[in-house]
Design an enzyme around this catalytic site. Structure first.
Site, short mmCIF file in Angstrom:
data_model
loop_
_atom_site.label_atom_id
_atom_site.label_comp_id
_atom_site.label_asym_id
_atom_site.label_seq_id
_atom_site.Cartn_x
_atom_site.Cartn_y
_atom_site.Cartn_z
N TRP B 332 49.10 65.03 74.11
CA TRP B 332 47.71 64.17 74.44
C TRP B 332 47.99 63.21 73.36
O TRP B 332 47.16 62.16 73.02
CB TRP B 332 46.93 64.45 75.15
N ASP B 333 48.07 64.06 72.24
CA ASP B 333 47.09 64.01 71.33
C ASP B 333 47.77 62.49 70.11
O ASP B 333 47.42 61.82 69.58
CB ASP B 333 48.46 64.82 69.76
N GLU B 477 40.68 74.00 75.80
CA GLU B 477 41.53 74.93 76.20
C GLU B 477 41.56 76.60 76.34
O GLU B 477 41.97 77.81 75.90
CB GLU B 477 43.06 74.83 75.73
N LYS B 589 36.66 75.70 72.41
CA LYS B 589 37.75 75.42 71.71
C LYS B 589 37.24 73.70 70.73
O LYS B 589 38.30 73.48 69.48
CB LYS B 589 39.33 74.63 71.85
N GLN B 590 37.53 72.60 71.86
CA GLN B 590 37.56 70.91 71.09
C GLN B 590 36.31 70.80 72.02
O GLN B 590 36.31 71.03 72.82
CB GLN B 590 38.18 70.37 70.84
#
Lengths: 738, 738
Positions: B332-333, B477, B589-590
């Site tokens: 998806w980046d 994640e 994580k983000q």
């Protein structure tokens, strides 16, 4: 039928990889598959050098495919000699087992219509462990013109796609006619140097050159040929690794210089002389059954080329040095199936193989400690260090999900009988040779450390008043996580009792060594008593009423499978039923209880053998289960005087590689089958027993066998065994008890 | 500071692999890392060609490292020019971002004491997608004698040890000064041909030759050099694959002939002209902050060289074409982080990247079907076919057990938001371009098929009267197997509503196409009604009282972690706490909820952003968690007018590769960070909003930024945005609505 020759007449590309395995040459230092010198598209050339392991994903470590020293190209004007082009008019490819010579005769018509006779011969010297040579003779039928040879050291090799090498050095000269290539394994940093010389002789002048191609230094030679003439090209090569030499390049070049000076003919002669000596000690003569005769010679050939002849830090991998199957790892196959041949014909080699286990004791100690046990627990799959190298998971393609599923391999965790098997082999070697020094300095430590392991491994069951060994895999790997596997428990008992006996022996004969070992291993005076206590109470599922031994707790409750329902088949019952279902069924991959009976004839009379044979044989997948099965079945049957069954299973074992009966000979020789065949002949058909008085026989020969003859070394004496249909003779031909 | 230049002055071998990544060149057809022409021991040369995937264990498939076209050796009498020998007197290595030129100037004293100035320049042509060139100028300070060049095509390449190639063909001539090498991938059978020419100019005569080394054909040239003289060697190379050409060898040789005829200077000129045009559309000017200025140019350079310029069956991998990290897989980046830059500056490229998703719809359908769902479920990691290529298990070294343990990677199974992300990107492209044809012919099918997927994916919860999406992984994640992840649920809702809207749009504008798609996808009149029904009832953990969105069911009950306790650190909190413990903690994580707020500014007012920012930011591992985090934090902070936080996270993102802030730049460029930086500038600092009236801005510049200027294409018009500290201007510079 020529029983010293294995041959393919007529080239069949589909069988190429099988014959590459069958035609592997070796000398106890390295093995090189029978691949063509000029290459072929689907070929799998491999040169595996003992001990040259490098890291690999999933399988932990593997023997790294060394640079291909065979590379030898022939160029005739615009065409390269290659069997995937032009026309093959005649083809004969043969391995001479007697002298370890691989030859190939090809009559070939090139794409331009000219015809040539091309004849290769190669050997991996048994006399000079670092020397290999190949010679090719090219005769022109109708071609006149240039002929060029190109002899390289091909470093662009891999293991199924995985590259193990870093480039280190290379060089050569055209004038000097020598070249070398030095590489190092990427992870273990073992350097390997190969060197090669090229010599071409014909009627015309020869011009030599050198091509310094990266990773592939090559010597070249150009001359002329006319119809009727023959040009001979000889390539001599040498190889050294940092496992035995400081400066590998220097060592390889020096050895090359020496060998080239000696010359192909004399190198070959020395090589053949060593083979003569090897066979004089170990040939088995079977008259009246050429298939059996050739099979046994083929088997012994592959054992002899794979067994370490110098190095005691390596041993024979399950697939010898002839293929990538099992990645060069060493299993119980070595001690239980292959070693006996060496114990009784080349005890110095057997000793070397057992020293490998001694040198890897620290790995076995690490394995024991990592699982919370004491002593030494040998790796199910062992490599350079003795640490466990069984893959924990292997990807298996699943058609239904269209993806790889990981299958957990439990052998490295719980197939623990290997530890007793190694101790058993040490004891057997000692009993056969009387090599007390070995037992004192090395063997005893193995036996004591493995006894310690078992003492820490068992668990006391209060209810039954027995010691149990729960959650194991026995020799029959179709059943995982079983309790009280008969083979494992009985071998553990044997191991514990051996520990007691060896400690007593040391104390009596070498009290200082006993003290040293006790101190080093942390053994107290109670330990042997404890071992004896456990051994006497270990659970054995033997039913005195029936004489049957239950393979493990609850085996009888498993589902019975009608084997007939699945015939004819070309794969294992496990593959047909699935791993989990097989685990729930009375389907054995190989003998388990019967294996125990085979290893301990003194403990189990013939009646018990027959009872268990009748029960377990029809429940064992002997055709497509483990290749370790048939030879043991043959040996047991012969011991029961059931010559028909013995011959049936012997033939099944004999076909394993020579006829690729299991379809996987391309992956390498089945070393255990090779060793098992020898045992079936010696301990089965000949009925050899080793007694205090020496070697005794109780033969049971197949009707067609007119003569069975072989030699055995027992306690330093060489016995010659001669068996005819109605008489036999055992005589001491040389040696005295040392 | 020169903001168009990235430089290493002074050679530092430990940083070699990092700079190889930073100095990757490319042209949307292939990428080649900045490795030295003459090789270096620890170097990792890589040439990755878009779409040239081959099978690989564990990771399923990966871009195969193509033959190294850089190989160019310089020999001075007995010595080869190589930086691990002799003495480096001066060293300057620089990448010119403006024109995609990599140069290296070395003053080197060889082992024999002679000094040379060696200057390399190379480019991967943006004008001729199949052409690359390298030129080296050697000037002798005090050496007189022979100088030889050796320009090869090195096919002995691998991916971390795995060989992907079979040899197919090679050849060349010394007179003709050309050589070629043709290989094929082992499993996917893609052939690749590279061809090279060599031209050497000095004051003395030059003698050319050709060495036909296996896997490594080489052109050679020998001439003389005297002190003060310069010899120039030029190597032009071409490459074709069977993905775009029938006869790859012929195509490569023909293109080589053409390019060599054009000559290095003109090829370079054409290449630079294309770069001028690219930058005129996409440069972002930041005056007053050279670090930010260089970081944004560096980021856009790497996006521009990685984006497909011809092929619509490939897209940009997570690590672009600059390293082996993530094996060339597309995440998806690409759509969420990198694509917006292309949508608004190179919409034709954005369209190509979305066509990649269209062409891989069948893989997404297979994935949906294999899990029992309808429609299309995009792969978390995608490659040639759109089938899932996320490794299911990866071996991770465990110190305590001294062995690899397999860690199950669940993203390929349950990180499902990617499916909505792709649909979101399609819609965003369409809204930005008004490309109705694309939407009609391709985009609509993606939106409808993904809506179908979500409708089959949700489950009705009777108790709560809501639709749920259970057992997923959200953008964060660190938390696996969660229920009702806010990001996933909101994106699914968006996707379902888009399905309804697109179907209505098709029916109104292209009723025939609506009929066709309905028939092909099996959509009935009730489907959009059902989608609407689900969308209106999907569970969203939004608390109206507090304005907080709970990341997933039960997130608030997880253990809180005092991040300070672990500072300073050099690794992620997940690595410090362990995978399982992190799963039980409030450690992101983000951005996850914040990511949702970022993508849907129209739905969430600033107050809600601030509330959730304050809650989630201190719970997010922004330094060593995912590299996808900081740029989004920066954009969101700027949108809240929190310029201090915005600048802080912008700098963190800017340092990712240029300063190797996460220590893994050697594995490849962080493409998502590059795209995120552009978004932080345009949608964060400039505050761009795209309205029916056109482009609007609401700037919030860091105090040091004197000027921010860039162009955007919106609905066919090019807008020029100029922002100063106190004023701004948006003007249409060209174009009319198509």
């Amino acid at each position: 039928m020529h029983t010293w020759i294995v041959e393919e007449a007529g080239f069949c590309p589909e069988h190429l990889q099988r014959y590459e395995t069958l035609f592997t040459l070796g000398n106890g230092y390295l093995g090189t598959r029978g691949s063509f010198e000029e290459r072929y598209p689907s070929a799998q050339p491999l040169t595996l050098i003992h001990g040259v392991y490098d890291d690999a994903p999933i399988v932990h470590t593997e023997l790294a495919n060394a640079p291909n020293w065979l590379a030898l190209e022939i160029r005739l004007r615009d065409h390269r000699f290659r069997l995937d082009q032009g026309e093959i008019l005649n083809f004969r490819w043969r391995l001479d087992l007697r002298h370890g010579l691989l030859t190939r005769q090809v009559r070939w018509r090139g794409p331009d219509g000219h015809t040539f006779d091309v004849e290769f011969e190669r050997f991996v010297s048994m006399a000079d462990p670092h020397v290999m040579a190949v010679r090719v003779q090219v005769t022109s039928a109708d071609y006149e013109g240039a002929i060029a040879f190109n002899a390289g050291l091909d470093g662009m090799v891999d293991n199924d796609g995985l590259r193990h090498w870093h480039w280190v050095d290379q060089g050569g000269t055209g004038e000097g006619r020598w070249a070398y290539l030095t590489l190092a394994t990427r992870h273990t940093h073992i350097t390997v140097a190969e060197a090669a010389s090229l010599d071409v002789v014909g009627k015309s002048a020869v011009e030599y050159g050198f091509e310094d191609c990266p990773w592939y230094p090559r010597l070249t030679a150009v001359t002329r040929i006319v119809p009727g003439d023959t040009v001979v090209a000889t390539k001599v090569t040498s190889v050294f690794t940092s496992r035995e030499a400081e400066d590998v390049t220097h060592s390889a070049l020096k050895e090359l210089q020496r060998a080239t000076g000696v010359g192909y003919t004399m190198l070959r002669e020395a090589h053949c002389a060593v083979w003569d000596a090897l066979w004089s000690r170990s040939d088995v003569i079977i008259e009246g059954d050429d298939l059996a005769q050739r099979a046994i010679r083929f088997s012994l050939f592959h054992l002899l080329i794979a067994a370490p002849r110098i190095d005691e830090r390596v041993s024979i991998p399950a697939k010898t040095l002839s293929g990538l199957g099992y990645r060069g790892h060493v299993f119980w196959d070595t001690e239980i199936f292959m070693l006996p041949f060496f114990i009784y014909t080349h005890p110095e080699t057997a000793r070397r193989m057992l020293m490998y286990r001694y040198h890897t004791l620290d790995g076995a100690r690490r394995k024991a400690a990592s699982q919370g046990y004491e002593g030494a627990m040998f790796a199910w799959e062992s490599a350079a260090t003795g640490d466990e190298t069984t893959p924990r998971w292997v990807p298996v393609w699943v058609e239904s999900s269209q993806s790889d599923e990981l299958v957990r391999i439990w052998c490295g965790d719980i197939e623990q009988h290997i530890t007793a098997d190694v101790a058993y082999a040490v004891d057997r070697y000692w009993k056969a040779t009387g090599d007390d020094e070995f037992m004192r300095d090395y063997g005893a430590e193995i036996v004591l450390e493995t006894a310690r392991f078992w003492a820490s491994r068992v668990t006391w069951c209060e209810d039954l008043g027995v010691y149990e060994i729960r959650d194991v895999i026995g020799p029959d790997e179709n059943h995982e996580h079983v309790d009280n596997n008969a083979y494992t428990n009985a071998m553990a008992r044997w191991n514990l009792r051996s520990g007691v006996a060896i400690m007593a022996w040391l104390e009596a004969r070498f009290p200082e060594r006993a003290d040293t070992l006790r101190a080093r291993l942390g053994l107290g005076p109670d330990d042997p008593l404890n071992w004896q206590h456990i051994a006497d109470r270990i659970k054995l599922n033997y039913d005195e009423a029936t004489g049957l031994i239950e393979q493990f707790d609850g085996f009888y409750t498993l589902r019975e499978v009608a084997f007939d329902m699945y015939e004819p088949r070309t794969t294992s019952l496990q593959a047909l039923l699935g791993i989990e279902e097989t685990n729930r069924c009375q389907v054995l991959k190989q003998p388990d209880v019967l294996m125990l009976l085979y290893l301990h004839p003194e403990l189990y009379p013939k009646g018990i053998v027959r009872t268990n044979w009748d029960y377990y044989t029809p429940r064992t997948d002997l055709t497509y289960g483990s290749s370790l099965g048939p030879a043991i079945q043959a040996a047991l049957a012969a011991r029961m005087d059931d010559v028909e069954q013995a011959q049936r299973y012997f033939e099944l074992a004999a076909r394993t590689d020579l006829e690729d009966a299991r379809g996987n000979t391309a992956d390498g020789i089945h070393g255990a089958t090779a060793g098992g065949l020898w045992q079936a002949v010696v301990f089965g058909f000949a009925g050899v027993r080793l007694t205090e008085q020496g070697v005794c026989v109780a033969p049971c020969l197949p009707p067609s066998w007119r003569r069975l003859a072989f030699r055995l070394i027992y306690h330093g004496r060489t016995y010659k065994v001669e068996i005819g249909p109605r008489s036999w003779d055992v005589s001491v031909v040389q040696g005295v008890r040392v």
